[in-house]
Design an enzyme around this catalytic site. Sequence first.
Site, PDB file in Angstrom:
ATOM      1  N   ARG A  64      10.811   1.973   1.687  1.00  0.00           N
ATOM      2  CA  ARG A  64       9.914   3.063   2.401  1.00  0.00           C
ATOM      3  C   ARG A  64       9.067   1.963   3.286  1.00  0.00           C
ATOM      4  NH1 ARG A  64       4.113   5.100   1.684  1.00  0.00           N
ATOM      5  NH2 ARG A  64       3.790   6.098   3.416  1.00  0.00           N
ATOM      6  N   HIS A  67       1.423   4.466   9.855  1.00  0.00           N
ATOM      7  CA  HIS A  67       0.652   4.159   8.699  1.00  0.00           C
ATOM      8  C   HIS A  67      -0.665   3.213   9.414  1.00  0.00           C
ATOM      9  CE1 HIS A  67       0.975   2.600   4.425  1.00  0.00           C
ATOM     10  NE2 HIS A  67      -0.120   2.217   4.920  1.00  0.00           N
ATOM     11  N   GLU A 116      -1.117   8.888   4.486  1.00  0.00           N
ATOM     12  CA  GLU A 116      -2.754   8.942   4.092  1.00  0.00           C
ATOM     13  C   GLU A 116      -3.609   9.473   5.287  1.00  0.00           C
ATOM     14  OE1 GLU A 116      -3.576   5.451   1.695  1.00  0.00           O
ATOM     15  OE2 GLU A 116      -2.315   5.920   0.085  1.00  0.00           O
ATOM     16  N   ASN A 153       0.693   9.654  -2.962  1.00  0.00           N
ATOM     17  CA  ASN A 153       0.101   8.176  -3.179  1.00  0.00           C
ATOM     18  C   ASN A 153      -0.828   8.411  -4.135  1.00  0.00           C
ATOM     19  OD1 ASN A 153       2.023   7.395  -1.143  1.00  0.00           O
ATOM     20  ND2 ASN A 153       0.316   6.736   0.085  1.00  0.00           N
ATOM     21  N   TYR A 156      -3.464   6.483  -7.051  1.00  0.00           N
ATOM     22  CA  TYR A 156      -3.566   5.416  -7.667  1.00  0.00           C
ATOM     23  C   TYR A 156      -4.763   5.363  -8.655  1.00  0.00           C
ATOM     24  CZ  TYR A 156      -1.480   2.767  -4.016  1.00  0.00           C
ATOM     25  OH  TYR A 156      -0.640   2.106  -3.084  1.00  0.00           O
ATOM     26  N   GLU A 166       3.781   6.054  -3.194  1.00  0.00           N
ATOM     27  CA  GLU A 166       2.945   4.835  -3.631  1.00  0.00           C
ATOM     28  C   GLU A 166       2.503   5.023  -4.820  1.00  0.00           C
ATOM     29  OE1 GLU A 166       0.066   3.259  -0.718  1.00  0.00           O
ATOM     30  OE2 GLU A 166       1.361   3.784   0.911  1.00  0.00           O
TER      31      GLU A 166
HETATM   32  O1  IFM Z   1      -2.397  -0.982   0.642  1.00  0.00           O
HETATM   33  C1  IFM Z   1      -2.708   0.287   0.918  1.00  0.00           C
HETATM   34  C2  IFM Z   1      -1.499   1.136   1.403  1.00  0.00           C
HETATM   35  O2  IFM Z   1      -1.629   0.815   3.092  1.00  0.00           O
HETATM   36  C3  IFM Z   1      -1.985   2.594   1.623  1.00  0.00           C
HETATM   37  N1  IFM Z   1      -2.207   3.315   0.490  1.00  0.00           N
HETATM   38  C4  IFM Z   1      -3.051   2.286  -0.553  1.00  0.00           C
HETATM   39  C5  IFM Z   1      -2.572   1.089  -0.746  1.00  0.00           C
HETATM   40  C6  IFM Z   1      -3.388   0.175  -1.556  1.00  0.00           C
HETATM   41  O3  IFM Z   1      -4.931   0.222  -1.108  1.00  0.00           O
END
Ligand code: IFM
Length: 455
Positions: A77, A121, A166, A299, A301, A361
């Site tokens: 990606r 992005h 995002e 995504n 985290y 992600e």
């Molecule tokens: O590095 C970023 C990415 O560009 C978008 N999502 C989160 C990642 C980590 O912060």
Amino acid sequence: MSRREFPEGFVWGAATSAYQIEGATHEDGRGESIWDRFAKTPSKIEDASNGDVACDHYHRWRGDVALMKRLGLAAYRFSIAWPRIFPLGRGALERRGLDFYSRLVDELLSEGIEPFATLFHWDLPQVLEDEGGWANRSTVAAFVDYADAVSRCLGDRVKHWITHNEPWCASMLGYQTGRHAPGLTDWGAAIAASHHLLLSHGLAVPVVRANSRAARVGITLNLGPSVPASPSPEDADAARHFDGHFNRWFLDPLYRKAYPRDIVADYVERGHLDLSKVPLTDASDLEAIAAPTDFLGVNYYNRSVVRSDRIPEEKNLARSVHLAPESEWTDMGWEVYPDGLFETLVRLRAEYGVPKMYVTENGASYRDGPDAHGRVADDRRIGFVRDHLVAAHRAIEVGVPLAGYFLWSLLDNFEWDRGYTQRFGITWVDYATQRRVPKDSALWYRHVIEENAVE
Ligand code: IFM
């Protein structure tokens, strides 16, 4: 831990984005992006760095594809830099920019690696920002034209398209908190930007489909649970608001043709939103935003543990504060909470009926570097990814249609306002020499891919 096999055909990949890795910001006619401008504005980036060189991927792409091959990736990606294609945002197309991505795609395909292309992005052409950027509705049409040009050129070979990455970050961090480019602190602009990002997504979907037969088109959101820091009603309300602001603000229009009413009311009450200025209830905009897509990119985290700051004059309206519960943390300062991935995926299926998802992600920043033998023993990253894969597997077991997983990131890279202080890569990058060193996590991930299983 027992062995967990993933479904046949599960897509294993890694992700990057243009500004974070490419460098070559002045080559082949590329125009200025908002990140070029922002990064060179004093005090915006933690280590005063920028993406001028980054991982020099623009020159080293062939070697990077060879690295992907060695790691056994089935998919990659990446994002396309809008200012390489339309240096002035719209109008005259820069063929050399398109050729770069065309060569990259050819190389990926020749190595048996499926390209997943993200159109936006965050690197908006600066000239469009000078007209108001995403806060200005005219950027919507410019994006659709850009999506058209790119998908016309690559659509015969790229079969997976992601319109935006995002949009919460692009709108809220870019136009409200000012932590990201373009660095504004204006709620009205941020809310308008979120609407225009979503609208441009919806209008681009049929355009990409028309240019790329049998293409699968989706959008990527950053999502995660929002939980109250205490059982108090104030914290419960703050967590409700943060969930609405972060998750539902994007999911509801995409899947329910409406913005969440509680959040619209909160924004209006706090003076953040003037409904006469942003057409959040316009039926044709909402219809366009909800264009059916083939998948949702997720995504993930961390979760947000939210506390009201209980400012009486603010009527406790979602002044959310992120608390540190007793937990593990990555070097980014983000809590390690794998269950949140399970909870998020299950929610998307149960509440929004999302027909197909990819984790586009997931990963962690840990600064471990090479030891005396040149080995990068990043055990914490292995643990992080393993635990999240187990969570993803649990979601699949309870019926979530999860089709693939992309690790963030293939390479250490420019981490936006944190500059090069953070290292998310499964490959160590020595920025002085541009040497790439696969970390232990990369070798471990190769094994996961080979086995189609996590142990
Ligand atoms: O590095 C970023 C990415 O560009 C978008 N999502 C989160 C990642 C980590 O912060």
